[in-house]
Design a protein around this motif. Structure first.
Motif, PDB file in Angstrom:
ATOM      1  N   LEU A  79      33.815  41.774  41.598  1.00 39.73           N
ATOM      2  CA  LEU A  79      35.201  42.129  41.270  1.00 39.73           C
ATOM      3  C   LEU A  79      35.497  43.616  41.417  1.00 39.73           C
ATOM      4  O   LEU A  79      36.631  44.038  41.216  1.00 39.73           O
ATOM      5  CB  LEU A  79      35.527  41.667  39.842  1.00 39.73           C
ATOM      6  CG  LEU A  79      35.456  40.153  39.627  1.00 39.73           C
ATOM      7  CD1 LEU A  79      35.577  39.817  38.149  1.00 39.73           C
ATOM      8  CD2 LEU A  79      36.504  39.438  40.454  1.00 39.73           C
ATOM      9  N   TRP A 100      36.069  46.999  43.597  1.00 41.63           N
ATOM     10  CA  TRP A 100      36.624  47.240  44.930  1.00 41.63           C
ATOM     11  C   TRP A 100      36.709  48.747  45.113  1.00 41.63           C
ATOM     12  O   TRP A 100      37.393  49.429  44.362  1.00 41.63           O
ATOM     13  CB  TRP A 100      38.000  46.587  45.041  1.00 41.63           C
ATOM     14  CG  TRP A 100      38.623  46.669  46.395  1.00 41.63           C
ATOM     15  CD1 TRP A 100      39.637  47.502  46.766  1.00 41.63           C
ATOM     16  CD2 TRP A 100      38.299  45.901  47.550  1.00 41.63           C
ATOM     17  NE1 TRP A 100      39.949  47.298  48.086  1.00 41.63           N
ATOM     18  CE2 TRP A 100      39.144  46.309  48.592  1.00 41.63           C
ATOM     19  CE3 TRP A 100      37.355  44.894  47.804  1.00 41.63           C
ATOM     20  CZ2 TRP A 100      39.088  45.760  49.865  1.00 41.63           C
ATOM     21  CZ3 TRP A 100      37.310  44.344  49.069  1.00 41.63           C
ATOM     22  CH2 TRP A 100      38.166  44.778  50.084  1.00 41.63           C
ATOM     23  N   ILE A 147      39.319  43.697  41.280  1.00 40.33           N
ATOM     24  CA  ILE A 147      39.923  42.536  41.922  1.00 40.33           C
ATOM     25  C   ILE A 147      40.463  41.586  40.848  1.00 40.33           C
ATOM     26  O   ILE A 147      39.756  41.239  39.902  1.00 40.33           O
ATOM     27  CB  ILE A 147      38.902  41.820  42.821  1.00 40.33           C
ATOM     28  CG1 ILE A 147      38.489  42.747  43.970  1.00 40.33           C
ATOM     29  CG2 ILE A 147      39.460  40.496  43.340  1.00 40.33           C
ATOM     30  CD1 ILE A 147      37.346  42.229  44.825  1.00 40.33           C
ATOM     31  N   GLU A 150      42.722  38.854  42.140  1.00 39.49           N
ATOM     32  CA  GLU A 150      42.641  37.650  42.977  1.00 39.49           C
ATOM     33  C   GLU A 150      42.011  38.060  44.300  1.00 39.49           C
ATOM     34  O   GLU A 150      42.577  38.872  45.029  1.00 39.49           O
ATOM     35  CB  GLU A 150      44.029  37.048  43.207  1.00 39.49           C
ATOM     36  CG  GLU A 150      43.982  35.730  43.938  1.00 39.49           C
ATOM     37  CD  GLU A 150      45.360  35.122  44.150  1.00 39.49           C
ATOM     38  OE1 GLU A 150      45.522  34.442  45.182  1.00 39.49           O
ATOM     39  OE2 GLU A 150      46.255  35.331  43.320  1.00 39.49           O
ATOM     40  N   PRO A 151      40.830  37.505  44.608  1.00 37.89           N
ATOM     41  CA  PRO A 151      40.125  37.926  45.823  1.00 37.89           C
ATOM     42  C   PRO A 151      40.850  37.523  47.100  1.00 37.89           C
ATOM     43  O   PRO A 151      41.669  36.605  47.102  1.00 37.89           O
ATOM     44  CB  PRO A 151      38.776  37.217  45.726  1.00 37.89           C
ATOM     45  CG  PRO A 151      38.960  36.122  44.763  1.00 37.89           C
ATOM     46  CD  PRO A 151      40.108  36.481  43.873  1.00 37.89           C
ATOM     47  N   GLY A 152      40.519  38.232  48.171  1.00 41.74           N
ATOM     48  CA  GLY A 152      41.035  37.884  49.488  1.00 41.74           C
ATOM     49  C   GLY A 152      40.291  36.680  50.038  1.00 41.74           C
ATOM     50  O   GLY A 152      39.229  36.301  49.546  1.00 41.74           O
ATOM     51  N   PRO A 196      41.523  42.148  48.658  1.00 39.60           N
ATOM     52  CA  PRO A 196      42.047  41.347  47.542  1.00 39.60           C
ATOM     53  C   PRO A 196      43.545  41.082  47.671  1.00 39.60           C
ATOM     54  O   PRO A 196      44.298  41.953  48.094  1.00 39.60           O
ATOM     55  CB  PRO A 196      41.774  42.219  46.317  1.00 39.60           C
ATOM     56  CG  PRO A 196      40.731  43.184  46.735  1.00 39.60           C
ATOM     57  CD  PRO A 196      40.890  43.378  48.204  1.00 39.60           C
ATOM     58  N   LYS A 197      43.944  39.864  47.287  1.00 40.62           N
ATOM     59  CA  LYS A 197      45.371  39.520  47.266  1.00 40.62           C
ATOM     60  C   LYS A 197      46.064  40.289  46.149  1.00 40.62           C
ATOM     61  O   LYS A 197      47.179  40.759  46.308  1.00 40.62           O
ATOM     62  CB  LYS A 197      45.559  38.019  47.039  1.00 40.62           C
ATOM     63  CG  LYS A 197      45.253  37.169  48.244  1.00 40.62           C
ATOM     64  CD  LYS A 197      45.581  35.721  47.948  1.00 40.62           C
ATOM     65  CE  LYS A 197      45.263  34.862  49.148  1.00 40.62           C
ATOM     66  NZ  LYS A 197      45.499  33.448  48.866  1.00 40.62           N
ATOM     67  N   GLN A 235      45.114  43.233  43.062  1.00 41.72           N
ATOM     68  CA  GLN A 235      44.117  44.131  42.482  1.00 41.72           C
ATOM     69  C   GLN A 235      44.761  45.101  41.514  1.00 41.72           C
ATOM     70  O   GLN A 235      45.947  45.392  41.599  1.00 41.72           O
ATOM     71  CB  GLN A 235      43.358  44.882  43.573  1.00 41.72           C
ATOM     72  CG  GLN A 235      44.218  45.776  44.439  1.00 41.72           C
ATOM     73  CD  GLN A 235      43.408  46.469  45.522  1.00 41.72           C
ATOM     74  OE1 GLN A 235      42.475  47.189  45.218  1.00 41.72           O
ATOM     75  NE2 GLN A 235      43.771  46.246  46.773  1.00 41.72           N
TER      76      GLN A 235
END
Length: 188
Positions: free
Chosen positions: A13, A15, A35, A37-39, A50-51, A53
């Motif tokens: 998580l 970044w 993070i 929501e991860p990419g 990440p979608k 962060q």
């Protein structure tokens, strides 16, 4: 139970961290992004960014909880998923300062027994906003050589300040969601 940092590492998580170290005050410090929501995983060894962060994160943790968290959220809508992701580490006596680019008002609210103060963020950085809040000058920080010393000094100063804003409910804060007002600064 894992420490907050072990949880972040084990679940990938973090970044682009710029600091991940033990501090002299017995806390653990982290700077970077987290993070929410991860990419999308596009191959075995490649993942999209990440979608969602939390950016510009400055965090101090104990072995079992988050003692201090500040970050930039692109939208106040990102607060709830962030809280859910890291909920096991938030405690009632922590200091949590959110800088949100789509808020149209500041406020201090409680969410599941934990207090958060959310500020509007338009052109500045979280670091600069925190220096202002703590009444510190950049020159106060230049004398400190290590990044660990800088976040420790900032945290110590923030502990002496009133960081809270107008008391509001979480629902009231949601009603202040507007358009992002952050100005993107490119090369000059």
């Amino acid at each position: 139970m894992a420490t907050p940092i072990e949880f972040i590492k084990a679940n990938e998580l973090d970044w682009q961290p710029s600091l991940n170290a033990k501090l002299s005050n017995g806390l653990y410090g982290y700077r970077g992004a987290l993070i929410i929501e991860p990419g999308k995983q596009i191959s075995a060894d490649r993942k999209l960014p990440p979608k969602i962060q939390a950016r510009q994160v400055i965090m101090m943790t104990t072995d079992d909880s988050i003692k201090f968290l500040t970050c930039e959220l692109e939208s106040f809508n990102d607060f709830k998923p962030m809280f859910e992701k890291y909920k096991q580490f938030f405690v009632p006596d922590s200091m949590n300062l959110l800088y949100v680019t789509d808020l149209e008002a500041n406020g201090t609210f409680e969410y599941e027994g934990v207090k958060f103060t959310a500020y509007m963020l338009d052109e500045s950085s979280v670091w600069n906003e925190l220096l202002d809040l703590a009444s510190l000058e950049k020159s106060d920080m230049k004398s400190l050589k290590q990044p660990e010393e800088k976040i420790e000094k900032l945290y110590e100063e923030l502990l002496t300040c009133n960081v809270e804003d107008t008391p509001r409910t979480y629902e009231e804060m949601c009603s202040f969601i507007g358009e992002s007002s952050k100005q993107l600064m490119g090369a000059v």
